[in-house]
Design a protein around this motif. Sequence first.
Motif, mmCIF file in Angstrom:
data_model
loop_
_atom_site.group_PDB
_atom_site.id
_atom_site.type_symbol
_atom_site.label_atom_id
_atom_site.label_comp_id
_atom_site.label_asym_id
_atom_site.label_seq_id
_atom_site.Cartn_x
_atom_site.Cartn_y
_atom_site.Cartn_z
ATOM 1 N N VAL A 91 0.802 -1.225 0.000
ATOM 2 C CA VAL A 91 0.000 0.000 0.000
ATOM 3 C C VAL A 91 0.837 1.279 0.000
ATOM 4 N N ALA A 92 2.151 1.139 -0.018
ATOM 5 C CA ALA A 92 3.025 2.317 0.032
ATOM 6 C C ALA A 92 2.812 3.212 -1.181
ATOM 7 N N GLN A 93 2.814 4.524 -0.933
ATOM 8 C CA GLN A 93 2.742 5.518 -1.996
ATOM 9 C C GLN A 93 3.991 6.374 -1.906
ATOM 10 N N TYR A 94 4.535 6.748 -3.045
ATOM 11 C CA TYR A 94 5.813 7.447 -3.092
ATOM 12 C C TYR A 94 5.634 8.842 -3.676
ATOM 13 N N ASP A 95 6.469 9.786 -3.193
ATOM 14 C CA ASP A 95 6.433 11.173 -3.652
ATOM 15 C C ASP A 95 7.792 11.584 -4.190
ATOM 16 N N ASP A 96 7.834 12.802 -4.714
ATOM 17 C CA ASP A 96 9.086 13.449 -5.124
ATOM 18 C C ASP A 96 9.894 12.625 -6.113
ATOM 19 N N GLY A 97 9.212 11.979 -7.057
ATOM 20 C CA GLY A 97 9.915 11.251 -8.107
ATOM 21 C C GLY A 97 10.257 9.811 -7.780
ATOM 22 N N TYR A 98 9.979 9.392 -6.565
ATOM 23 C CA TYR A 98 10.257 8.004 -6.202
ATOM 24 C C TYR A 98 9.109 7.115 -6.665
ATOM 25 N N THR A 99 9.465 5.909 -7.066
ATOM 26 C CA THR A 99 8.484 4.885 -7.425
ATOM 27 C C THR A 99 8.913 3.589 -6.760
ATOM 28 N N ALA A 100 8.070 2.587 -6.839
ATOM 29 C CA ALA A 100 8.400 1.286 -6.255
ATOM 30 C C ALA A 100 9.634 0.682 -6.928
ATOM 31 N N GLU A 101 9.928 1.094 -8.155
ATOM 32 C CA GLU A 101 11.068 0.550 -8.893
ATOM 33 C C GLU A 101 12.353 1.337 -8.648
ATOM 34 N N HIS A 102 12.279 2.455 -7.967
ATOM 35 C CA HIS A 102 13.475 3.279 -7.731
ATOM 36 C C HIS A 102 14.490 2.477 -6.904
ATOM 37 N N PRO A 103 15.795 2.571 -7.244
ATOM 38 C CA PRO A 103 16.815 1.789 -6.525
ATOM 39 C C PRO A 103 16.805 2.015 -5.011
ATOM 40 N N THR A 104 16.571 3.231 -4.574
ATOM 41 C CA THR A 104 16.546 3.507 -3.132
ATOM 42 C C THR A 104 15.393 2.789 -2.460
ATOM 43 N N ILE A 105 14.241 2.789 -3.113
ATOM 44 C CA ILE A 105 13.071 2.101 -2.556
ATOM 45 C C ILE A 105 13.296 0.598 -2.555
ATOM 46 N N GLN A 106 13.894 0.093 -3.625
ATOM 47 C CA GLN A 106 14.210 -1.339 -3.673
ATOM 48 C C GLN A 106 15.139 -1.730 -2.522
ATOM 49 N N LEU A 107 16.153 -0.893 -2.248
ATOM 50 C CA LEU A 107 17.065 -1.169 -1.132
ATOM 51 C C LEU A 107 16.330 -1.124 0.207
ATOM 52 N N LEU A 108 15.404 -0.190 0.340
ATOM 53 C CA LEU A 108 14.625 -0.107 1.574
ATOM 54 C C LEU A 108 13.902 -1.420 1.849
ATOM 55 N N TRP A 109 13.210 -1.922 0.854
ATOM 56 C CA TRP A 109 12.432 -3.142 1.071
ATOM 57 C C TRP A 109 13.335 -4.367 1.219
ATOM 58 N N GLN A 110 14.489 -4.363 0.601
ATOM 59 C CA GLN A 110 15.442 -5.468 0.772
ATOM 60 C C GLN A 110 16.045 -5.433 2.178
ATOM 61 N N ALA A 111 16.326 -4.246 2.673
ATOM 62 C CA ALA A 111 16.984 -4.103 3.975
ATOM 63 C C ALA A 111 16.102 -4.547 5.129
ATOM 64 N N ARG A 112 14.821 -4.487 4.950
ATOM 65 C CA ARG A 112 13.923 -4.843 6.048
ATOM 66 C C ARG A 112 13.957 -6.330 6.360
ATOM 67 N N GLY A 113 14.515 -7.141 5.481
ATOM 68 C CA GLY A 113 14.659 -8.568 5.768
ATOM 69 C C GLY A 113 13.336 -9.292 5.691
ATOM 70 N N GLY A 114 12.885 -9.841 6.841
ATOM 71 C CA GLY A 114 11.650 -10.613 6.893
ATOM 72 C C GLY A 114 10.425 -9.755 6.666
ATOM 73 N N THR A 115 9.286 -10.383 6.773
ATOM 74 C CA THR A 115 8.057 -9.672 6.469
ATOM 75 C C THR A 115 7.290 -9.232 7.699
ATOM 76 N N ARG A 116 7.564 -9.854 8.845
ATOM 77 C CA ARG A 116 6.843 -9.504 10.064
ATOM 78 C C ARG A 116 7.829 -9.358 11.216
ATOM 79 N N TYR A 117 7.577 -8.371 12.044
ATOM 80 C CA TYR A 117 8.406 -8.143 13.221
ATOM 81 C C TYR A 117 7.510 -7.979 14.430
ATOM 82 N N ALA A 118 7.913 -8.563 15.522
ATOM 83 C CA ALA A 118 7.232 -8.319 16.795
ATOM 84 C C ALA A 118 8.033 -7.241 17.521
ATOM 85 N N LEU A 119 7.358 -6.172 17.971
ATOM 86 C CA LEU A 119 8.058 -5.076 18.623
ATOM 87 C C LEU A 119 8.581 -5.448 19.993
ATOM 88 N N ALA A 120 7.809 -6.179 20.765
ATOM 89 C CA ALA A 120 8.280 -6.535 22.110
ATOM 90 C C ALA A 120 7.538 -7.761 22.571
#
Length: 119
Positions: A86-115
């Motif tokens: 559901v993410a929406q991007y501004d300022d020229g960013y798209t889901a295909e932008h390299p920075t956005i791709q790195l963001l989603w790769q860096a997050r690792g897994g798909t679910r995190y428990a906070l505590a």
Amino acid sequence: EFGERRAHDLVPNGGDVPVTSANKAEYVALYTRYLLVDSIARQFGAFMRGFQSVCGGDCLQLFRWEELELLICGSPELDFEALQRVAQYDDGYTAEHPTIQLLWQARGGTRYALAAHPS
């Protein structure tokens, strides 16, 4: 004011009273009270007045503490796959932008428990 070091006597003339084995339990109790209650009394009072003006009254008694925690804090489990869908991007960013791709790769897994929460 914020970030300044201040001296605060926990007992009258406390700056002149050494902490010893005989009074260390009292010191810890007084210091803990100062940190968790006294030092934030003004800020907590403002928060409490605001909270009561919005959420005060008998309606709070309808909820258990677990339900209030969920309402105030949200779910402790983060679903990054759902966020990515559901993410929406501004300022020229798209889901295909390299920075956005790195963001989603860096997050690792798909679910995190906070505590882990004791039940």
